[in-house]
Design a protein around this motif. Structure first.
Motif, PDB file in Angstrom:
ATOM      1  N   ALA A  22      -0.707  -5.521  32.209  1.00  0.00           N
ATOM      2  CA  ALA A  22      -1.351  -6.466  30.935  1.00  0.00           C
ATOM      3  C   ALA A  22      -0.500  -7.596  30.415  1.00  0.00           C
ATOM      4  O   ALA A  22       0.159  -7.234  29.521  1.00  0.00           O
ATOM      5  CB  ALA A  22      -2.075  -5.636  30.078  1.00  0.00           C
ATOM      6  N   GLY A  25      -1.012  -7.894  26.563  1.00  0.00           N
ATOM      7  CA  GLY A  25      -0.897  -6.487  25.720  1.00  0.00           C
ATOM      8  C   GLY A  25      -0.005  -6.499  24.787  1.00  0.00           C
ATOM      9  O   GLY A  25       1.154  -7.213  24.579  1.00  0.00           O
ATOM     10  N   HIS A  59      -1.812   1.326  25.042  1.00  0.00           N
ATOM     11  CA  HIS A  59      -3.117   1.016  25.292  1.00  0.00           C
ATOM     12  C   HIS A  59      -4.076   1.077  23.714  1.00  0.00           C
ATOM     13  O   HIS A  59      -4.996   0.312  23.395  1.00  0.00           O
ATOM     14  CB  HIS A  59      -3.980   1.765  26.239  1.00  0.00           C
ATOM     15  CG  HIS A  59      -3.382   1.491  27.532  1.00  0.00           C
ATOM     16  ND1 HIS A  59      -3.233   2.618  28.509  1.00  0.00           N
ATOM     17  CD2 HIS A  59      -2.567   0.507  28.078  1.00  0.00           C
ATOM     18  CE1 HIS A  59      -2.806   1.974  29.570  1.00  0.00           C
ATOM     19  NE2 HIS A  59      -2.155   0.799  29.157  1.00  0.00           N
TER      20      HIS A  59
END
Length: 132
Positions: A22, A25, A59
């Protein structure tokens, strides 16, 4: 300069980290936050039920914090990604090639750029496998 950060929350960005999937992220390898009640729910809500679905703390931070300042923005040049700098760059290939998990070979040592204080490593090789 890192400890001079005056905001509420600072962590690494995944931008520029080779092994991150990602690109926009968060990477929780480095975190600075203001102690107090503001972030308590972030940690209190991370229950066993959540861990059934959320497999990485990174996450969880992405889902709960959204955009926060990054170490790379606050301290340009402080963070270097091991894979990008020493494994997959043209300079690394010229110095000895890519690290190969099946052979355990590590490229010849490349100098640490001036100002770098944090090197982010992938799962392989581990820092202890790189001698210098």
């Amino acid at each position: 300069k890192l400890l001079e950060f005056q905001g509420d929350f600072l962590t690494l960005s995944t931008a520029g980290i080779f092994c991150e999937l990602a690109p926009e992220g968060l990477n929780s390898s480095v975190i600075l936050w203001t102690a107090g009640a503001k972030f308590a729910p972030l940690f209190q809500r991370l229950s066993e039920a959540c861990l059934h679905y959320v497999h990485r703390f990174d996450h969880w931070l992405d889902m709960n914090l959204g955009a926060v300042p990054s170490v790379q923005e606050h301290c340009p040049g402080l963070v270097e990604d091991y894979s990008s700098r020493w494994l997959h760059s043209e300079e690394a290939v010229e110095a000895g090639g890519l690290w190969r998990a099946n052979t355990g070979t590590v490229p010849k040592t490349l100098p640490l750029p001036r100002g770098v204080g944090i090197v982010n490593f992938p799962r392989n090789p581990m820092p202890s496998e790189v001698l210098q």
